[in-house]
Design a protein around this motif. Structure first.
Motif, short mmCIF file in Angstrom:
data_model
loop_
_atom_site.label_atom_id
_atom_site.label_comp_id
_atom_site.label_asym_id
_atom_site.label_seq_id
_atom_site.Cartn_x
_atom_site.Cartn_y
_atom_site.Cartn_z
N UNK A 25 0.96 -1.21 -0.18
CA UNK A 25 -0.04 -0.11 -0.08
C UNK A 25 0.95 1.18 0.06
N UNK A 26 2.07 1.58 0.83
CA UNK A 26 2.82 2.39 0.91
C UNK A 26 3.65 2.79 -0.46
N UNK A 27 3.64 1.52 -1.30
CA UNK A 27 4.70 1.65 -2.64
C UNK A 27 3.51 2.08 -3.63
N UNK A 28 2.31 1.83 -3.39
CA UNK A 28 1.46 2.36 -4.32
C UNK A 28 1.25 3.66 -4.27
N UNK A 29 1.00 4.11 -2.80
CA UNK A 29 0.74 5.51 -2.48
C UNK A 29 1.82 6.42 -3.14
N UNK A 30 3.19 6.05 -2.87
CA UNK A 30 4.43 7.02 -3.24
C UNK A 30 4.17 7.09 -4.75
N UNK A 31 4.12 5.79 -5.75
CA UNK A 31 3.96 5.98 -7.17
C UNK A 31 2.99 6.90 -7.59
N UNK A 32 1.69 6.75 -6.99
CA UNK A 32 0.67 7.42 -7.43
C UNK A 32 0.86 8.95 -7.23
N UNK A 33 1.42 9.16 -5.96
CA UNK A 33 1.52 10.61 -5.73
C UNK A 33 2.65 11.01 -6.51
N UNK A 91 11.73 3.63 -8.46
CA UNK A 91 12.22 4.10 -7.12
C UNK A 91 12.91 3.01 -6.27
N UNK A 92 13.51 3.41 -4.97
CA UNK A 92 14.21 2.73 -4.27
C UNK A 92 13.88 3.14 -2.86
N UNK A 93 14.07 2.06 -1.72
CA UNK A 93 13.77 2.30 -0.49
C UNK A 93 14.96 3.23 0.11
N UNK A 94 14.88 4.11 0.65
CA UNK A 94 15.70 4.85 1.27
C UNK A 94 16.37 4.33 2.46
N UNK A 95 17.45 4.70 2.89
CA UNK A 95 18.07 4.07 4.22
C UNK A 95 17.21 4.37 5.51
N UNK A 96 16.49 5.57 5.39
CA UNK A 96 15.72 5.86 6.39
C UNK A 96 14.33 5.30 6.49
N UNK A 97 14.24 4.56 5.66
CA UNK A 97 12.84 3.73 5.56
C UNK A 97 11.75 3.97 4.71
#
Length: 301
Positions: free
Chosen positions: A236-244, A260-266
């Motif tokens: 859900x959070x990956x979808x939200x990031x992409x759609x935003x 996109x990639x996952x940031x070291x901070x999460x």
């Protein structure tokens, strides 16, 4: 729908107009584009494939153009740019010419950052500017970077540089900057540790996703550079990031691929937002080709 004799031209380039099905890469292109073509035809639309550079093509004779494997546009930009003006004056482009012009120059990442999208930390170096890689790394506090042109694709002139190797890359970087604008980005360890996520967003909503990983010893995730593509179920959070990220575009694209990639901070960091001719990986989720066809058909009504 358009009363013109051709409803949709699926756009490719000269090399792939008649794909060699014995070549895995070209067979993959043919399969992907057949999924889209079949889905469009199932909706009653007339469909043909053409090269964008076809000198015999009258673009006013088609109702719309769908960019797919036009993967030489950045190598032939001096021809592609005026063609884009001509074609957009004669037919509907998906995505439209304004979005394409915005997206072909990776300065768009700066626009998205200003609109609240988290991007991989980036410095732009304009053509003719005098600056060293070492000074950029020191100022930004980066131990490892990637540099590449702002108008490019397929990992053209893309280099990974660390503190130990920066000296041997300065001359290459200087030659590049003398010819064209470049971008320098912080290297993201997640690229080699986890891979790059690509979410496909059609008409504003995520349809499917894949994860790309580089081969051992490399950082380029494209399959034509030895990378591997894996099926991925987006969270859900990956979808939200992409759609935003897509919602932050100047206008809503018909299709987009959000890398996109996952940031070291999460969190997540946008690598690229591909709106021109991204591979959309329909072979991993064929129903998405039908979603694209339906969305395009509705826009032609």
């Amino acid at each position: 729908m358009s009363a013109k004799p051709i409803d949709v031209v699926i756009l490719t380039e000269d090399r792939y107009l008649h794909p060699d099905l014995d070549d895995w890469y070209q067979a993959q292109i043919a399969h992907e584009e057949a999924l889209v073509g079949d889905a469009l035809q199932a909706l009653g639309l007339t469909v043909v494939r053409r090269s964008w550079a076809d000198p015999e093509m009258d673009w006013s004779e088609c109702g719309s153009v769908l960019f797919r494997s036009t993967w030489d546009y950045f190598e032939r930009f001096g021809e592609f740019s005026p063609w884009l003006d001509t074609a957009s004056a004669q037919t509907r482009l998906f995505n439209d010419a304004a979005l394409i012009r915005w997206n072909v120059d990776k300065h768009y990442l700066g626009d998205l950052a200003q609109r609240g999208v988290a991007i991989v930390p980036t410095r732009f170096v304009e053509r003719g500017q005098t600056v060293s890689l070492a000074s950029i790394m020191a100022e930004a506090g980066w131990d490892e970077i990637v540099f590449k042109p702002v108008v490019s694709g397929a990992a053209r002139l893309t280099y990974r540089v660390g503190k130990a190797t920066v000296g041997e890359h300065e001359a290459v970087f200087a030659r590049c900057v003398a010819q064209e604008s470049m971008m320098v980005q912080r290297f993201e360890p997640a690229i080699v540790a986890e891979g790059e996520l690509s979410l496909i967003v059609i008409d504003g909503a995520t349809t499917h996703a894949i994860r790309k990983t580089a081969r051992a010893g490399d950082f380029r995730v494209q399959d034509d550079h030895g990378g591997t593509v894996h099926a991925h179920v987006p969270t859900a959070d990956e979808r939200a990031f992409a759609e935003a990220a897509v919602a932050a575009c100047p206008s809503r694209p018909l299709y987009a691929r959000v890398d996109f990639v996952r940031d070291p901070a999460g969190g997540f960091r946008l690598m690229e937002l591909e709106l021109v001719e991204p591979e959309l990986f329909f072979r991993f989720h064929p129903p998405a080709a039908q979603v694209l066809a339906q969305a395009l058909a509705e826009k032609l009504r």
